[in-house]
Design a protein around this motif. Structure first.
Motif, PDB file in Angstrom:
ATOM      1  N   PRO A   1       0.897  -1.238   0.156  1.00 21.16           N
ATOM      2  CA  PRO A   1      -0.162  -0.034  -0.126  1.00 21.16           C
ATOM      3  C   PRO A   1       0.619   1.278   0.008  1.00 21.16           C
ATOM      4  O   PRO A   1       2.033   1.213   0.515  1.00 21.16           O
ATOM      5  N   LEU A   2       0.493   2.459  -0.664  1.00 24.23           N
ATOM      6  CA  LEU A   2       0.869   3.745  -0.460  1.00 24.23           C
ATOM      7  C   LEU A   2       0.260   4.325   0.967  1.00 24.23           C
ATOM      8  O   LEU A   2      -0.782   4.101   1.205  1.00 24.23           O
ATOM      9  N   ILE A   3       1.232   4.886   1.634  1.00 27.87           N
ATOM     10  CA  ILE A   3       0.762   5.364   2.853  1.00 27.87           C
ATOM     11  C   ILE A   3       0.800   6.807   2.607  1.00 27.87           C
ATOM     12  O   ILE A   3       1.823   7.453   2.514  1.00 27.87           O
ATOM     13  N   ALA A   4      -0.039   7.746   2.850  1.00 29.86           N
ATOM     14  CA  ALA A   4      -0.376   9.172   2.468  1.00 29.86           C
ATOM     15  C   ALA A   4       0.767   9.859   3.599  1.00 29.86           C
ATOM     16  O   ALA A   4       0.973   9.804   4.707  1.00 29.86           O
ATOM     17  N   GLY A   5       1.547  10.720   2.982  1.00 28.81           N
ATOM     18  CA  GLY A   5       2.624  11.560   3.358  1.00 28.81           C
ATOM     19  C   GLY A   5       3.894  11.073   3.493  1.00 28.81           C
ATOM     20  O   GLY A   5       4.860  11.427   3.977  1.00 28.81           O
ATOM     21  N   HIS A   6       4.067   9.829   3.070  1.00 30.20           N
ATOM     22  CA  HIS A   6       5.382   8.927   3.171  1.00 30.20           C
ATOM     23  C   HIS A   6       5.821   8.387   1.661  1.00 30.20           C
ATOM     24  O   HIS A   6       4.835   8.051   0.593  1.00 30.20           O
ATOM     25  N   GLY A   7       6.909   8.229   1.514  1.00 31.21           N
ATOM     26  CA  GLY A   7       7.705   7.865   0.240  1.00 31.21           C
ATOM     27  C   GLY A   7       6.783   8.414  -1.073  1.00 31.21           C
ATOM     28  O   GLY A   7       6.957   9.598  -1.386  1.00 31.21           O
ATOM     29  N   LYS A   8       6.518   7.592  -2.008  1.00 38.25           N
ATOM     30  CA  LYS A   8       6.024   8.072  -3.159  1.00 38.25           C
ATOM     31  C   LYS A   8       4.737   9.141  -3.009  1.00 38.25           C
ATOM     32  O   LYS A   8       4.197   9.660  -3.965  1.00 38.25           O
ATOM     33  N   ALA A   9       4.081   8.901  -1.854  1.00 39.60           N
ATOM     34  CA  ALA A   9       2.738   9.609  -1.474  1.00 39.60           C
ATOM     35  C   ALA A   9       2.965  10.822  -0.849  1.00 39.60           C
ATOM     36  O   ALA A   9       2.235  11.081   0.082  1.00 39.60           O
ATOM     37  N   GLU A  10       4.383  11.433  -0.801  1.00 41.77           N
ATOM     38  CA  GLU A  10       4.451  12.744  -0.229  1.00 41.77           C
ATOM     39  C   GLU A  10       3.427  13.882  -0.579  1.00 41.77           C
ATOM     40  O   GLU A  10       2.849  13.660  -1.779  1.00 41.77           O
ATOM     41  N   TRP A  11       3.224  14.641   0.143  1.00 43.86           N
ATOM     42  CA  TRP A  11       2.072  15.574   0.012  1.00 43.86           C
ATOM     43  C   TRP A  11       2.241  16.623  -1.034  1.00 43.86           C
ATOM     44  O   TRP A  11       1.329  16.755  -1.717  1.00 43.86           O
ATOM     45  N   GLY A  12       3.409  16.892  -1.344  1.00 43.19           N
ATOM     46  CA  GLY A  12       3.655  17.763  -2.595  1.00 43.19           C
ATOM     47  C   GLY A  12       3.307  19.206  -2.634  1.00 43.19           C
ATOM     48  O   GLY A  12       3.062  19.874  -3.486  1.00 43.19           O
ATOM     49  N   PHE A  13       3.025  19.908  -1.262  1.00 47.91           N
ATOM     50  CA  PHE A  13       2.755  21.137  -1.101  1.00 47.91           C
ATOM     51  C   PHE A  13       3.600  21.765   0.069  1.00 47.91           C
ATOM     52  O   PHE A  13       3.918  21.066   1.088  1.00 47.91           O
ATOM     53  N   SER A  14       3.707  22.942   0.038  1.00 43.21           N
ATOM     54  CA  SER A  14       4.520  23.345   1.328  1.00 43.21           C
ATOM     55  C   SER A  14       3.630  23.663   2.639  1.00 43.21           C
ATOM     56  O   SER A  14       2.300  23.910   2.481  1.00 43.21           O
ATOM     57  N   ILE A  15       4.231  23.004   3.672  1.00 41.29           N
ATOM     58  CA  ILE A  15       3.562  23.272   5.038  1.00 41.29           C
ATOM     59  C   ILE A  15       4.225  24.196   5.658  1.00 41.29           C
ATOM     60  O   ILE A  15       5.198  24.126   6.551  1.00 41.29           O
TER      61      ILE A  15
ATOM     62  N   SER B   1       3.945  17.920  12.218  1.00 41.72           N
ATOM     63  CA  SER B   1       2.840  17.553  13.149  1.00 41.72           C
ATOM     64  C   SER B   1       1.204  17.606  12.473  1.00 41.72           C
ATOM     65  O   SER B   1       0.263  17.350  13.036  1.00 41.72           O
ATOM     66  N   LEU B   2       1.481  18.237  11.342  1.00 36.50           N
ATOM     67  CA  LEU B   2       0.087  18.220  10.596  1.00 36.50           C
ATOM     68  C   LEU B   2      -0.442  16.765  10.313  1.00 36.50           C
ATOM     69  O   LEU B   2       0.237  15.913   9.622  1.00 36.50           O
ATOM     70  N   GLY B   3      -1.765  16.581  10.873  1.00 38.29           N
ATOM     71  CA  GLY B   3      -2.433  15.292  10.601  1.00 38.29           C
ATOM     72  C   GLY B   3      -2.676  14.981   9.126  1.00 38.29           C
ATOM     73  O   GLY B   3      -2.962  15.940   8.300  1.00 38.29           O
ATOM     74  N   ALA B   4      -2.546  13.695   8.876  1.00 36.92           N
ATOM     75  CA  ALA B   4      -2.825  13.353   7.491  1.00 36.92           C
ATOM     76  C   ALA B   4      -4.102  13.705   6.936  1.00 36.92           C
ATOM     77  O   ALA B   4      -4.249  13.902   5.862  1.00 36.92           O
ATOM     78  N   ASP B   5      -5.374  13.519   7.997  1.00 34.55           N
ATOM     79  CA  ASP B   5      -6.673  13.860   7.306  1.00 34.55           C
ATOM     80  C   ASP B   5      -6.444  15.422   6.934  1.00 34.55           C
ATOM     81  O   ASP B   5      -7.289  15.854   6.063  1.00 34.55           O
ATOM     82  N   ARG B   6      -6.111  16.082   7.628  1.00 27.84           N
ATOM     83  CA  ARG B   6      -5.902  17.611   7.493  1.00 27.84           C
ATOM     84  C   ARG B   6      -5.073  17.968   6.030  1.00 27.84           C
ATOM     85  O   ARG B   6      -5.406  18.585   5.172  1.00 27.84           O
ATOM     86  N   ALA B   7      -3.945  17.216   6.010  1.00 28.81           N
ATOM     87  CA  ALA B   7      -3.217  17.583   4.878  1.00 28.81           C
ATOM     88  C   ALA B   7      -3.839  17.260   3.622  1.00 28.81           C
ATOM     89  O   ALA B   7      -4.010  17.563   2.367  1.00 28.81           O
ATOM     90  N   LEU B   8      -4.677  15.873   3.491  1.00 31.78           N
ATOM     91  CA  LEU B   8      -5.645  15.436   2.409  1.00 31.78           C
ATOM     92  C   LEU B   8      -6.544  16.560   2.273  1.00 31.78           C
ATOM     93  O   LEU B   8      -6.826  16.695   0.931  1.00 31.78           O
ATOM     94  N   ASN B   9      -7.084  17.124   3.398  1.00 29.85           N
ATOM     95  CA  ASN B   9      -8.161  18.163   2.968  1.00 29.85           C
ATOM     96  C   ASN B   9      -7.523  19.223   2.246  1.00 29.85           C
ATOM     97  O   ASN B   9      -8.197  19.835   1.017  1.00 29.85           O
ATOM     98  N   VAL B  10      -6.426  19.618   2.530  1.00 26.06           N
ATOM     99  CA  VAL B  10      -5.680  20.784   1.511  1.00 26.06           C
ATOM    100  C   VAL B  10      -5.208  20.502   0.674  1.00 26.06           C
ATOM    101  O   VAL B  10      -5.584  21.255  -0.516  1.00 26.06           O
ATOM    102  N   LEU B  11      -4.894  19.327   0.213  1.00 33.41           N
ATOM    103  CA  LEU B  11      -4.489  18.791  -1.333  1.00 33.41           C
ATOM    104  C   LEU B  11      -5.712  18.715  -1.997  1.00 33.41           C
ATOM    105  O   LEU B  11      -5.830  19.385  -3.346  1.00 33.41           O
ATOM    106  N   ALA B  12      -6.904  18.154  -1.662  1.00 31.94           N
ATOM    107  CA  ALA B  12      -8.076  17.975  -2.365  1.00 31.94           C
ATOM    108  C   ALA B  12      -8.709  19.311  -2.507  1.00 31.94           C
ATOM    109  O   ALA B  12      -9.095  19.824  -3.726  1.00 31.94           O
ATOM    110  N   ALA B  13      -8.700  20.223  -1.676  1.00 30.22           N
ATOM    111  CA  ALA B  13      -9.475  21.447  -1.683  1.00 30.22           C
ATOM    112  C   ALA B  13      -8.620  22.324  -2.893  1.00 30.22           C
ATOM    113  O   ALA B  13      -9.299  23.068  -3.512  1.00 30.22           O
ATOM    114  N   THR B  14      -7.402  22.168  -2.882  1.00 30.73           N
ATOM    115  CA  THR B  14      -6.551  22.917  -3.842  1.00 30.73           C
ATOM    116  C   THR B  14      -6.522  22.437  -5.158  1.00 30.73           C
ATOM    117  O   THR B  14      -6.690  23.354  -6.176  1.00 30.73           O
TER     118      THR B  14
END
Length: 265
Positions: A92-106, A113-126
């Protein structure tokens, strides 16, 4: 097909996406299942539950070619990896790790400390909305995220979720009853009985809190801002306030589909 798993503090959401016509934002959500979060649940237990649900919906385990999960409960990570590898033959891909890094500036003091759910919301909304945004997610906690026009995460707010607030109110008092979260029947904010008074305090108090915090965030950002809401209670609150520009209850799991598409197979 893509199996996306969002591990929250209260529930896990398993979502099945058809990626045959395109991945990411173009992927079609075909099924969604929810189970209570329990860090002790094993990969075998997940498999028994999930494989039955796939069969009921007319899918086979061989239909799944990619798996991604995001977790705010580290204890669940190993068991979900076992589920993917042992029962689907997929790493599996693990969000925020390896090939599945977030790809945006935090752009905060402690980016890790940014939770995975919060990061996914930022990514999707963008990806789906764009521009300067405030993203509001109604979960165990209610999170407010400030995102700039470049898609960078600039910080946010964490507040107790409305159910958590109600649990504290009922649990710390001897005579107040358990009530369901819903919009009050009357527009009046002067309750005539105990249950109505509790509902007014919890519901309209929460709406006032959201409106006040979002107004303060907008003033601090100083530019036109779109407000995007997600989570199970987003639609309920949207019917009773004008603060939201976009409501997408599936924003977090759509973020997983977008991240999986960017990461590839």
């Amino acid at each position: 097909m893509l199996l996306a798993i969002d591990v929250g503090n209260t529930n896990l959401v398993f979502a099945l996406f058809d990626t045959s016509a395109g991945g990411g934002a173009a992927a079609q959500l075909k099924a969604r299942w929810r189970i209570a979060t329990d860090g002790r649940r094993t990969g075998d237990q997940y498999a028994v539950w999930l494989l039955q649900l796939l069969s009921i919906e007319g899918f086979d385990r061989s239909d799944i070619t990619q798996i991604i999960f995001a977790s705010v409960v580290p204890r669940a990570d190993h068991n979900l990896t076992v589920l993917a590898e042992q029962y689907f033959g997929i790493t599996p891909l693990i969000a925020g790790h390896g090939k599945a890094e977030w790809g945006f500036s935090i752009d905060v003091d402690q980016p890790s400390s940014l939770g995975a759910d919060r990061a996914l919301n930022v990514l999707a909304a963008t990806e789906l909305v764009g521009g300067d945004m405030i993203v509001v997610d109604f979960g165990t906690a209610t999170k407010f995220e400030a995102v700039d026009f470049n898609g960078a995460y600039k910080g946010g707010i964490i507040a107790p979720g409305i159910n958590l607030s109600l649990d504290a109110l009922v649990g710390k008092t001897a005579k107040l009853p358990r009530i369901a979260i819903r919009a009050p029947d009357s527009a009046s904010v002067i309750g005539r009985n105990t249950e109505d008074q509790m509902l007014i305090g919890v519901f309209w108090g929460y709406v006032a809190m959201m409106e006040g915090l979002i107004d303060r965030m907008k003033n601090e950002i100083g530019r036109p801002v779109k407000v995007v809401a997600t989570g199970g209670l987003a639609i309920l609150f949207d019917d009773n306030t004008r603060i939201f520009d976009v409501v997408d209850p599936d924003l977090t799991i759509r973020g997983l589909a977008i991240l999986a598409d960017r990461a590839g197979t």
